[in-house]
Design a protein around this motif. Structure first.
Motif, short mmCIF file in Angstrom:
data_model
loop_
_atom_site.label_atom_id
_atom_site.label_comp_id
_atom_site.label_asym_id
_atom_site.label_seq_id
_atom_site.Cartn_x
_atom_site.Cartn_y
_atom_site.Cartn_z
N LYS B 17 2.36 4.20 1.32
CA LYS B 17 1.61 5.31 1.92
C LYS B 17 0.10 5.07 1.80
O LYS B 17 -0.65 5.24 2.77
CB LYS B 17 2.01 6.61 1.20
CG LYS B 17 1.41 7.85 1.78
CD LYS B 17 1.87 9.10 1.03
CE LYS B 17 0.91 10.23 1.34
NZ LYS B 17 0.44 10.96 0.17
N PHE B 18 -0.34 4.68 0.61
CA PHE B 18 -1.77 4.48 0.40
C PHE B 18 -2.26 3.17 1.03
O PHE B 18 -3.39 3.08 1.49
CB PHE B 18 -2.10 4.52 -1.09
CG PHE B 18 -1.88 5.88 -1.69
CD1 PHE B 18 -2.79 6.90 -1.43
CD2 PHE B 18 -0.78 6.15 -2.48
CE1 PHE B 18 -2.59 8.17 -1.97
CE2 PHE B 18 -0.57 7.41 -3.00
CZ PHE B 18 -1.48 8.43 -2.75
N ARG B 19 -1.37 2.17 1.06
CA ARG B 19 -1.76 0.94 1.75
C ARG B 19 -1.98 1.22 3.23
O ARG B 19 -2.94 0.73 3.84
CB ARG B 19 -0.67 -0.14 1.60
CG ARG B 19 -0.56 -0.74 0.21
CD ARG B 19 0.27 -2.02 0.21
NE ARG B 19 1.65 -1.84 0.61
CZ ARG B 19 2.65 -1.56 -0.21
NH1 ARG B 19 2.41 -1.39 -1.51
NH2 ARG B 19 3.88 -1.43 0.24
N ASP B 20 -1.12 2.04 3.80
CA ASP B 20 -1.27 2.39 5.22
C ASP B 20 -2.55 3.19 5.45
O ASP B 20 -3.30 2.93 6.37
CB ASP B 20 -0.05 3.18 5.70
CG ASP B 20 1.18 2.28 5.84
OD1 ASP B 20 1.01 1.04 5.76
OD2 ASP B 20 2.30 2.81 6.01
N GLU B 21 -2.77 4.17 4.57
CA GLU B 21 -3.96 5.03 4.72
C GLU B 21 -5.26 4.23 4.63
O GLU B 21 -6.19 4.46 5.37
CB GLU B 21 -3.96 6.11 3.65
CG GLU B 21 -3.09 7.30 4.00
CD GLU B 21 -3.04 8.31 2.86
OE1 GLU B 21 -2.07 9.07 2.82
OE2 GLU B 21 -3.96 8.32 2.00
N SER B 22 -5.28 3.31 3.67
CA SER B 22 -6.54 2.58 3.44
C SER B 22 -6.55 1.24 4.17
O SER B 22 -7.54 0.51 4.10
CB SER B 22 -6.76 2.37 1.95
OG SER B 22 -5.67 1.64 1.41
N ASN B 23 -5.46 0.93 4.84
CA ASN B 23 -5.35 -0.33 5.60
C ASN B 23 -5.65 -1.54 4.72
O ASN B 23 -6.30 -2.49 5.15
CB ASN B 23 -6.28 -0.29 6.81
CG ASN B 23 -5.95 -1.38 7.81
OD1 ASN B 23 -4.77 -1.68 8.02
ND2 ASN B 23 -6.95 -2.01 8.39
#
Lengths: 248, 248
Positions: B17-23
């Motif tokens: 989730k956070f990898r996606d949010e912060s790319n």
């Protein structure tokens, strides 16, 4: 209900020291536990299971081992299990006495030098079982067969493949009648060895390769041709590809 | 010194989730970080390194990326790193934009259906890189390429293999010009396919195999002959053996 002392005892089996002291190891999950129970290779000491496993999932098996089966709650199971996937059952087995392979004729025998990753060792055991390898010689610095990650990744193949931990150099000195091959990054192409039914195959650590002394026993170095760029292959992958080619 | 907020931000990259949010994603250890930095495929956002890495181990690299490099203490590194092995360095990279492969000619292209184990996915990527596979199509329920266990087990091969997450059925419908093979337990012997230079190879989940809909695209089912007893092979092992045979 499991006492704190029992929970601690079971948890201690995560560590090799305690596995060695108690001569026992842990297996988890319906598939692995079932196969190990059915194999009869390892003496069962205890089975800790949820009601569902006892009454439904493996009722027949549970009835057979009824004097060893203890009902636990999901909370208790979580405390004694390593893996968070729905597990239903954890069992403790006695380690078996290790024995040197007696007959290497018409077989591929593996010698593992310093394979430290338990997942890799487990996968090598499972793949060996697929290809009919009966014996694996392990250097003492190779991962412990009874490490729970090894046990899980073998998918119960550990009941069918004999692992013998010893000094590979001393063992190789005593087994001179079988040709020795080494997996290597700089050797002859693997396809030259297609259909080799009898061999000792040396597999080294990915980072460091084979120790010089072990390597010196090999009459051929075998290389898997590279069409791409990666620097190396994972040790379990290399073992599998070589076994496939030798066996076909 | 790293602030608590920064440490928390870095730790959050453990979660998709956070990898996606912060790319962004995390890479660890001198080997992987070095190769990813040198590849230039992923834009580097930050490098957190011990003094030894900055001043000795990879001084030249550290100088090149000097404006991105932040010195950390061993205690700080331990907080932001996943792996306990001596690590020296952790880096944050930008994810790259995914793109559908344009040309499948004269290539083996993999389609992975529901390969959930990150270690398996990483090993498949690394093995693909060894055998010159350029593109891997992943079903949406396959492990995330940027999961840190995937990143580590690819050994930097993720910079050289293009992964594209999509609905395999829709993708296969659009790519009808290349022959499709499926890895299967009940098919034709793999050796019949030796030397196939162009193919789409479908690889399914070990426990459940390929979904029926995806399987329906295959014109041949390929089986790795079994000489022993194990019920199945690990998905990464099966992929590697098939790639070896097709490529040789």
């Amino acid at each position: 209900m499991l006492s704190k002392a029992i929970i601690k005892d079971i948890q201690s089996l995560q560590h090799k020291k305690f596995r060695d002291e108690s001569n026992a190891f842990l297996a988890e999950g319906p598939k692995v536990v079932k196969e190990l129970l059915l194999s009869g290779v390892f003496k069962c000491k205890m089975v800790y299971a949820l009601a569902d496993w006892i009454n439904n999932a493996d009722k027949k098996l549970s009835d057979t081992f009824i004097d060893k089966v203890q009902l636990v709650t999901p909370e208790e199971l979580e405390k004694i299990a390593n893996y968070s996937t729905p597990n239903q059952v954890v069992a403790i087995f006695e380690k078996r006495k290790e024995s040197a392979p007696i007959d290497l004729k018409d077989q591929i025998t593996l010698v593992l030098d310093n394979i430290q990753d338990p997942g890799n060792l487990g996968t090598i055991i499972r793949t060996s079982d697929w290809f009919g390898v009966k014996n694996i010689i392990c250097s003492k610095n190779t991962a412990d067969l009874y490490n729970s990650k090894v046990v899980q990744s073998t998918m119960a193949s550990l009941a069918r493949v004999n692992l013998y931990y010893t000094d590979p150099v001393e063992w190789l000195k005593k087994n001179k009648e079988v040709k020795v091959f080494a997996a290597s990054l700089l050797g002859e192409p693997l396809k030259n060895f297609r259909g080799t039914k009898e061999a000792i195959l040396l597999i080294g650590n990915e980072a460091n390769g084979l120790s010089e002394e072990i390597q010196s026993f090999a009459i051929h170095d075998i290389t898997i041709p590279r069409n791409g760029v990666a620097e190396s292959l994972n040790a379990a992958i290399a073992t599998a590809i070589i076994l496939y080619e030798l066996k076909n």
